[in-house]
Design a protein around this motif. Sequence first.
Motif, PDB file in Angstrom:
ATOM      1  N   MET A  40      40.339  39.463  75.183  1.00 55.05           N
ATOM      2  CA  MET A  40      40.225  40.797  74.595  1.00 55.05           C
ATOM      3  C   MET A  40      38.763  41.182  74.348  1.00 55.05           C
ATOM      4  SD  MET A  40      41.581  43.587  73.536  1.00 55.05           S
ATOM      5  CE  MET A  40      43.346  43.295  73.346  1.00 55.05           C
ATOM      6  N   GLN A  41      37.969  40.209  73.893  1.00 56.67           N
ATOM      7  CA  GLN A  41      36.563  40.493  73.621  1.00 56.67           C
ATOM      8  C   GLN A  41      35.840  40.954  74.886  1.00 56.67           C
ATOM      9  OE1 GLN A  41      34.311  37.183  72.047  1.00 56.67           O
ATOM     10  NE2 GLN A  41      32.742  38.512  71.196  1.00 56.67           N
ATOM     11  N   GLU A  42      36.169  40.314  76.032  1.00 56.86           N
ATOM     12  CA  GLU A  42      35.547  40.716  77.293  1.00 56.86           C
ATOM     13  C   GLU A  42      35.904  42.158  77.637  1.00 56.86           C
ATOM     14  OE1 GLU A  42      35.889  39.855  82.078  1.00 56.86           O
ATOM     15  OE2 GLU A  42      36.885  38.512  80.667  1.00 56.86           O
ATOM     16  N   LEU A  43      37.156  42.550  77.406  1.00 57.71           N
ATOM     17  CA  LEU A  43      37.589  43.920  77.694  1.00 57.71           C
ATOM     18  C   LEU A  43      36.864  44.921  76.801  1.00 57.71           C
ATOM     19  CD1 LEU A  43      41.429  43.322  78.113  1.00 57.71           C
ATOM     20  CD2 LEU A  43      39.808  43.913  79.915  1.00 57.71           C
ATOM     21  N   ILE A  44      36.684  44.556  75.538  1.00 58.42           N
ATOM     22  CA  ILE A  44      35.975  45.454  74.613  1.00 58.42           C
ATOM     23  C   ILE A  44      34.537  45.662  75.073  1.00 58.42           C
ATOM     24  CG2 ILE A  44      35.081  45.682  72.266  1.00 58.42           C
ATOM     25  CD1 ILE A  44      37.609  44.201  71.312  1.00 58.42           C
ATOM     26  N   TRP A  45      33.856  44.548  75.420  1.00 63.26           N
ATOM     27  CA  TRP A  45      32.479  44.673  75.887  1.00 63.26           C
ATOM     28  C   TRP A  45      32.403  45.442  77.202  1.00 63.26           C
ATOM     29  CZ3 TRP A  45      28.296  44.549  73.285  1.00 63.26           C
ATOM     30  CH2 TRP A  45      28.179  43.739  72.158  1.00 63.26           C
ATOM     31  N   THR A  46      33.385  45.254  78.065  1.00 62.83           N
ATOM     32  CA  THR A  46      33.400  45.985  79.343  1.00 62.83           C
ATOM     33  C   THR A  46      33.462  47.485  79.107  1.00 62.83           C
ATOM     34  OG1 THR A  46      34.454  44.181  80.564  1.00 62.83           O
ATOM     35  CG2 THR A  46      34.702  46.392  81.473  1.00 62.83           C
ATOM     36  N   ILE A  47      34.365  47.935  78.245  1.00 64.87           N
ATOM     37  CA  ILE A  47      34.509  49.376  78.032  1.00 64.87           C
ATOM     38  C   ILE A  47      33.310  49.950  77.282  1.00 64.87           C
ATOM     39  CG2 ILE A  47      35.785  49.349  75.843  1.00 64.87           C
ATOM     40  CD1 ILE A  47      36.505  51.543  78.922  1.00 64.87           C
ATOM     41  N   VAL A  48      32.727  49.168  76.374  1.00 60.93           N
ATOM     42  CA  VAL A  48      31.538  49.638  75.650  1.00 60.93           C
ATOM     43  C   VAL A  48      30.364  49.807  76.606  1.00 60.93           C
ATOM     44  CG1 VAL A  48      29.783  48.993  73.950  1.00 60.93           C
ATOM     45  CG2 VAL A  48      32.209  48.720  73.400  1.00 60.93           C
ATOM     46  N   ILE A  49      30.102  48.773  77.426  1.00 59.93           N
ATOM     47  CA  ILE A  49      28.972  48.840  78.358  1.00 59.93           C
ATOM     48  C   ILE A  49      29.212  49.906  79.416  1.00 59.93           C
ATOM     49  CG2 ILE A  49      27.666  47.556  80.097  1.00 59.93           C
ATOM     50  CD1 ILE A  49      28.242  45.013  78.448  1.00 59.93           C
ATOM     51  N   ALA A  50      30.451  49.993  79.921  1.00 57.35           N
ATOM     52  CA  ALA A  50      30.771  51.001  80.935  1.00 57.35           C
ATOM     53  C   ALA A  50      30.543  52.405  80.390  1.00 57.35           C
ATOM     54  CB  ALA A  50      32.211  50.845  81.402  1.00 57.35           C
ATOM     55  N   THR A  51      30.920  52.646  79.146  1.00 52.76           N
ATOM     56  CA  THR A  51      30.714  53.960  78.547  1.00 52.76           C
ATOM     57  C   THR A  51      29.231  54.267  78.401  1.00 52.76           C
ATOM     58  OG1 THR A  51      32.797  53.758  77.314  1.00 52.76           O
ATOM     59  CG2 THR A  51      31.211  55.399  76.535  1.00 52.76           C
ATOM     60  N   LEU A  52      28.458  53.277  77.966  1.00 53.07           N
ATOM     61  CA  LEU A  52      27.019  53.483  77.793  1.00 53.07           C
ATOM     62  C   LEU A  52      26.311  53.713  79.121  1.00 53.07           C
ATOM     63  CD1 LEU A  52      26.229  50.770  75.084  1.00 53.07           C
ATOM     64  CD2 LEU A  52      26.365  53.248  74.768  1.00 53.07           C
ATOM     65  N   VAL A  53      26.833  53.120  80.202  1.00 54.53           N
ATOM     66  CA  VAL A  53      26.194  53.261  81.521  1.00 54.53           C
ATOM     67  C   VAL A  53      26.674  54.521  82.246  1.00 54.53           C
ATOM     68  CG1 VAL A  53      26.004  52.258  83.838  1.00 54.53           C
ATOM     69  CG2 VAL A  53      25.783  50.795  81.807  1.00 54.53           C
ATOM     70  N   PHE A  54      27.987  54.689  82.330  1.00 51.94           N
ATOM     71  CA  PHE A  54      28.520  55.720  83.218  1.00 51.94           C
ATOM     72  C   PHE A  54      28.663  57.093  82.571  1.00 51.94           C
ATOM     73  CE2 PHE A  54      29.978  51.809  85.309  1.00 51.94           C
ATOM     74  CZ  PHE A  54      29.460  52.038  86.576  1.00 51.94           C
ATOM     75  N   LEU A  55      28.908  57.159  81.278  1.00 49.03           N
ATOM     76  CA  LEU A  55      29.026  58.469  80.649  1.00 49.03           C
ATOM     77  C   LEU A  55      27.744  59.283  80.772  1.00 49.03           C
ATOM     78  CD1 LEU A  55      30.859  60.395  79.162  1.00 49.03           C
ATOM     79  CD2 LEU A  55      30.168  59.328  77.007  1.00 49.03           C
ATOM     80  N   PRO A  56      26.550  58.701  80.490  1.00 45.11           N
ATOM     81  CA  PRO A  56      25.323  59.466  80.716  1.00 45.11           C
ATOM     82  C   PRO A  56      25.137  59.867  82.181  1.00 45.11           C
ATOM     83  CG  PRO A  56      24.885  57.576  79.309  1.00 45.11           C
ATOM     84  CD  PRO A  56      26.273  57.402  79.843  1.00 45.11           C
ATOM     85  N   LEU A  57      25.478  58.963  83.110  1.00 44.36           N
ATOM     86  CA  LEU A  57      25.352  59.307  84.528  1.00 44.36           C
ATOM     87  C   LEU A  57      26.259  60.480  84.893  1.00 44.36           C
ATOM     88  CD1 LEU A  57      25.234  55.796  86.271  1.00 44.36           C
ATOM     89  CD2 LEU A  57      23.381  57.475  86.110  1.00 44.36           C
ATOM     90  N   GLU A  58      27.477  60.493  84.353  1.00 44.96           N
ATOM     91  CA  GLU A  58      28.406  61.577  84.659  1.00 44.96           C
ATOM     92  C   GLU A  58      27.941  62.900  84.057  1.00 44.96           C
ATOM     93  OE1 GLU A  58      32.572  59.122  85.300  1.00 44.96           O
ATOM     94  OE2 GLU A  58      32.248  60.175  83.401  1.00 44.96           O
ATOM     95  N   LEU A  59      27.188  62.829  82.982  1.00 45.45           N
ATOM     96  CA  LEU A  59      26.655  64.047  82.373  1.00 45.45           C
ATOM     97  C   LEU A  59      25.424  64.563  83.107  1.00 45.45           C
ATOM     98  CD1 LEU A  59      27.005  63.096  78.588  1.00 45.45           C
ATOM     99  CD2 LEU A  59      28.406  64.728  79.877  1.00 45.45           C
TER     100      LEU A  59
END
Length: 258
Positions: A1-20
């Motif tokens: 579960m911890q790996e999934l949490i870190w995955t979604i946190v890092i993915a949001t920090l990386v891809f959300l700004p790119l999508e904007l």
Amino acid sequence: MQELIWTIVIATLVFLPLELVLPARRAGWGGWQRIRTDLLHVFVGGMAIRFGTALLAVALLFPFRIETAIDLPLWLQVPAVLVLCDLMFWLAHRLFHAVPVLWRFHAIHHCSEKLDFLAAFRVHPVDQIVNSTIIAAPVVLLGFSPEALAIYAVAYKWHALLLHSNVRLSLGPLDALIATPAFHHWHHADQPDAYDRNFGGQLLIWDRLFGTLNWRGGTFPETYGIEENLPENYISHMVAPFVPSKEPAYEDATAPLR
């Protein structure tokens, strides 16, 4: 579960700004119901996929390892794993589009009407467990090192997030070899002339070789999704493959699939 949490946190920090900053299409965010559904795919589905894939791999693959590739240096193992896994990805992906009973599970991934990095997580566990086992079979049976497999797994995961993201990104001349968001978005396009195309995961070579390449430069589709109107609800997504459908994309093997 911890790996999934870190995955979604890092993915949001990386891809959300790119999508904007570099959006492929100016599209709405789809509402909280869509995000809630995809987050359940991330965590509930993610745990089921990890457990099921590990169990199936141990039961079916590891007893038959033949340990032939283990002596290769890592710098040779990694590209070999990439090529072998991508070929198996193309074959498994094509199979799930061509066989109606398998398409019922894979259609969950294609029901997203908005593509962004979160859409990469919208998958049915049966789809991903079977796919992952097929993809891993050659490299596990041939005895490639855990390090080579781990490098491929990390590259595959983050590349998959990029491919689904709402980002306009070009690799220049490498667009002809390496999958980009534009390439994969056309795989999700909801228009008949785009069906059954662009099955590759990381590379375009198999689509070129087998005649399934739909190359449209840096353009993106206008619409995404499937004919079957699935609600934005995680439980509905899990149950849908087991419910008879009247849609030809599910029931008619001769109909164009996604």
